[in-house]
Design an enzyme around this catalytic site. Sequence first.
Site, PDB file in Angstrom:
ATOM      1  CG  HIS A 202      -2.162   0.953   0.836  1.00  0.00           C
ATOM      2  ND1 HIS A 202      -3.047   0.608   0.054  1.00  0.00           N
ATOM      3  CD2 HIS A 202      -2.463   2.142   1.198  1.00  0.00           C
ATOM      4  CE1 HIS A 202      -3.900   1.602   0.192  1.00  0.00           C
ATOM      5  NE2 HIS A 202      -3.564   2.601   0.885  1.00  0.00           N
ATOM      6  NE  ARG A 309      -6.291   0.631  -2.465  1.00  0.00           N
ATOM      7  CZ  ARG A 309      -5.657   1.265  -3.702  1.00  0.00           C
ATOM      8  NH1 ARG A 309      -5.517   2.319  -4.187  1.00  0.00           N
ATOM      9  NH2 ARG A 309      -5.261   0.486  -4.519  1.00  0.00           N
ATOM     10  NE  ARG A 349     -11.062  -1.271  -1.055  1.00  0.00           N
ATOM     11  CZ  ARG A 349      -9.959  -1.617  -1.407  1.00  0.00           C
ATOM     12  NH1 ARG A 349      -9.544  -2.370  -2.432  1.00  0.00           N
ATOM     13  NH2 ARG A 349      -9.147  -1.347  -0.409  1.00  0.00           N
ATOM     14  CD  GLU A 450      -9.902  -6.984  -4.298  1.00  0.00           C
ATOM     15  OE1 GLU A 450      -8.930  -6.456  -4.333  1.00  0.00           O
ATOM     16  OE2 GLU A 450     -10.633  -6.759  -3.226  1.00  0.00           O
ATOM     17  CG  ASN A 473      -3.036  -3.705  -6.611  1.00  0.00           C
ATOM     18  OD1 ASN A 473      -2.691  -3.514  -7.976  1.00  0.00           O
ATOM     19  ND2 ASN A 473      -3.266  -2.316  -6.136  1.00  0.00           N
ATOM     20  CG  ASP A 474      -5.466  -7.844  -3.229  1.00  0.00           C
ATOM     21  OD1 ASP A 474      -4.246  -8.233  -2.584  1.00  0.00           O
ATOM     22  OD2 ASP A 474      -5.925  -7.042  -2.730  1.00  0.00           O
ATOM     23  NE  ARG A 484      -1.239  -5.625  -2.412  1.00  0.00           N
ATOM     24  CZ  ARG A 484      -2.336  -5.102  -2.429  1.00  0.00           C
ATOM     25  NH1 ARG A 484      -3.467  -5.636  -2.722  1.00  0.00           N
ATOM     26  NH2 ARG A 484      -2.616  -3.730  -2.687  1.00  0.00           N
ATOM     27  CB  CYS A 521      -9.791  -0.006  -9.288  1.00  0.00           C
ATOM     28  SG  CYS A 521     -10.354  -1.400  -8.200  1.00  0.00           S
TER      29      CYS A 521
HETATM   30  C1  PEP Z   1      -6.526  -4.245  -5.860  1.00  0.00           C
HETATM   31  O1  PEP Z   1      -6.287  -5.409  -5.146  1.00  0.00           O
HETATM   32  O2  PEP Z   1      -5.941  -4.383  -7.152  1.00  0.00           O
HETATM   33  C2  PEP Z   1      -7.006  -3.255  -5.231  1.00  0.00           C
HETATM   34  C3  PEP Z   1      -7.444  -2.121  -5.900  1.00  0.00           C
HETATM   35  O3  PEP Z   1      -7.106  -3.196  -4.102  1.00  0.00           O
HETATM   36  P1  PEP Z   1      -6.077  -2.704  -2.886  1.00  0.00           P
HETATM   37  O4  PEP Z   1      -4.709  -2.433  -3.618  1.00  0.00           O
HETATM   38  O5  PEP Z   1      -6.156  -1.931  -2.011  1.00  0.00           O
HETATM   39  O6  PEP Z   1      -5.875  -4.052  -2.203  1.00  0.00           O
HETATM   40 MG    MG Z   2      -7.343  -5.475  -3.470  1.00  0.00          MG
END
Ligand code: PEP
Ligand code: MG
Length: 592
Positions: A202, A309, A349, A450, A473-474, A484, A521
């Site tokens: 993050h 977020r 979210r 995700e 990302n997830d 990650r 996203c």
């Molecule tokens: C993701 O997982 O791509 C996402 C946008 O959520 P976060 O990065 O907040 O887990």
């Molecule tokens: Mg995520």
Amino acid sequence: MSSTLQGIGVSKGICIGQAYVYYRELPEVLEYSISKYDIDKEVKRFEDARARAQQQLENVKNIISSDTPHDITLFIDTHLLMLDDPVLFEDTVSHIRARLCNAEWALQAQVDRILSVFDEMDDPYLKTRKDDIIHVTERIQRCLMNEPELNHEHEKLESGKFGAHLKGRIIVTDDLTPADTLLMQHQKIAGFITEYGGPLSHTAILARNLGIPAIVGVHNAKRFIQANELLILDGNTGEIHINPAKKELSLSKSLIRDERQRRKNLFDLKNKPAQTTDGLKINLYGNIDRAEDVRTLRQYDHTGVGLYRTEMLFIDHNDSPSDLPSEEKQFETYRRALRSLKGHPLTIRTTDLGADKELVNTTQHGPLVHNPALGLRAIRRCLKDPSIFLPQIKAILRTAGYGPACMMIPMISCVSELDQTLELIEQSKVELKARRVRFDQHIKIGAMIEVPAAALAADSLASKLDFLSIGTNDLIQYTLAFDRIDDEVSYLYNPLNPAVLKLIQMTLNAGESQGIPVSMCGEMASDTQYTRLLLGMGLQYFSVQANSLLEIKRIINRSEIAQLRKQSEIIMSLSDPQEIIQAVDEMNRRFS
Ligand code: PEP
Ligand code: MG
């Protein structure tokens, strides 16, 4: 002498600045013996450290603005009083004299003794004073160890003025929590270097959002970089030049100038539609972490938010485990964001707490949780504890009563989880109706895709929802089985892995067949090297970092969708990851 370190560049751009070495954790307090001839010297070292700690607090008191609320500044007076407390100080001096040990060790021994008394107490108020003792002790320990000043004041005050000494500096630290990063947002720092963390942590995402160059995974950075040394941080290559030579400095300065000019030119696209040369309109939104971020977004473009977020609101309010934002506080905050968007949509979210976005004072994760990313995070945590979830659902429903706000659920992995969530939403509507408050009965509800299982079940999920949003990302973390936030395995992050592309394609197809929009996203949407491929695959909703909005728009506005579709079809038929990377490079070269 100049030298170079290598890390993982996670936020592009080059910056030059002096190092600010920041220890989040205090280095271990070690014991060593002193000779009896050095006792007075050691006592004086201790008293000097105490005086310096007092001076630091007096400085804070003088520097903060007069309109800072009293309850926030109260802790300074409390800490100053503690610094005068004879129990702590006389006993520490006696300990140095009796045991012939260093001041750090003697102080720690006294503090541990006092803290054990606090642990026996039942009074919750007195228990909170324990934190004050810990903070005061840390401050003196830092003075004894000549460590940079601790930032409890930053945490409490968030005063841009107070943090002025960080302006233009490059922060070098072990790791940063999302909250640390957000606080630094106010201090106009030049860049970050962390010893740990991957490109999808993050912290890395926030650095990109703030447009601050950042490098992670520089093991032992704090050992190699001294406070105040001049650094060039190159977020494009992951290189850090310590005490650079003149030639290197002037080259970097000219690269910074060119980049600034290039970014300035992009502003010609501000407020223009995102549309391909053959007329396909693309919805281009921004990602935000706090209601205030809408202001930053609007500096780039007047558009909506595809991902808000909300964890930061919870992290900001989390002074104790039970201290979470109320329905009212959330409603006010979301409404503020909606109002500043002036009619553009806001996708809120529900909380994704856990793993890399954990509350500071959590009681959720004990030491036995080894895989927090696979544990009780996001919707799993909300469903386990509806007392946290319901106020948020109601706050979002109420916000949507005042404009185009919708609700997005993270980390859904199966239909039954979605059904439980939808039931709680219905239950909240009934309650709001009984309370006779304004809300949107027909709010649009979407889920993030995700988890690979969710992508595989996208058709069934889509049939119950108004939209989907791909969280790459997830999705990439779970598909390719790498953590990650672990820099040791960050090389595995590859959005072009054919398995990842297939899951994205399945989600897009599910949206199309069920007649609902699919957005993306995750960070992949903000990375210009993937824009053409994603357009060709059929993505029409991008939610990106504010900082990338105009660059992505430029690519969209220069693309012909028919050509990209043909090219993407060829790429989707490939199975070798290396061939896919080459084919995407070739596509980018050809159409740029
Ligand atoms: C993701 O997982 O791509 C996402 C946008 O959520 P976060 O990065 O907040 O887990
Ligand atoms: Mg995520």
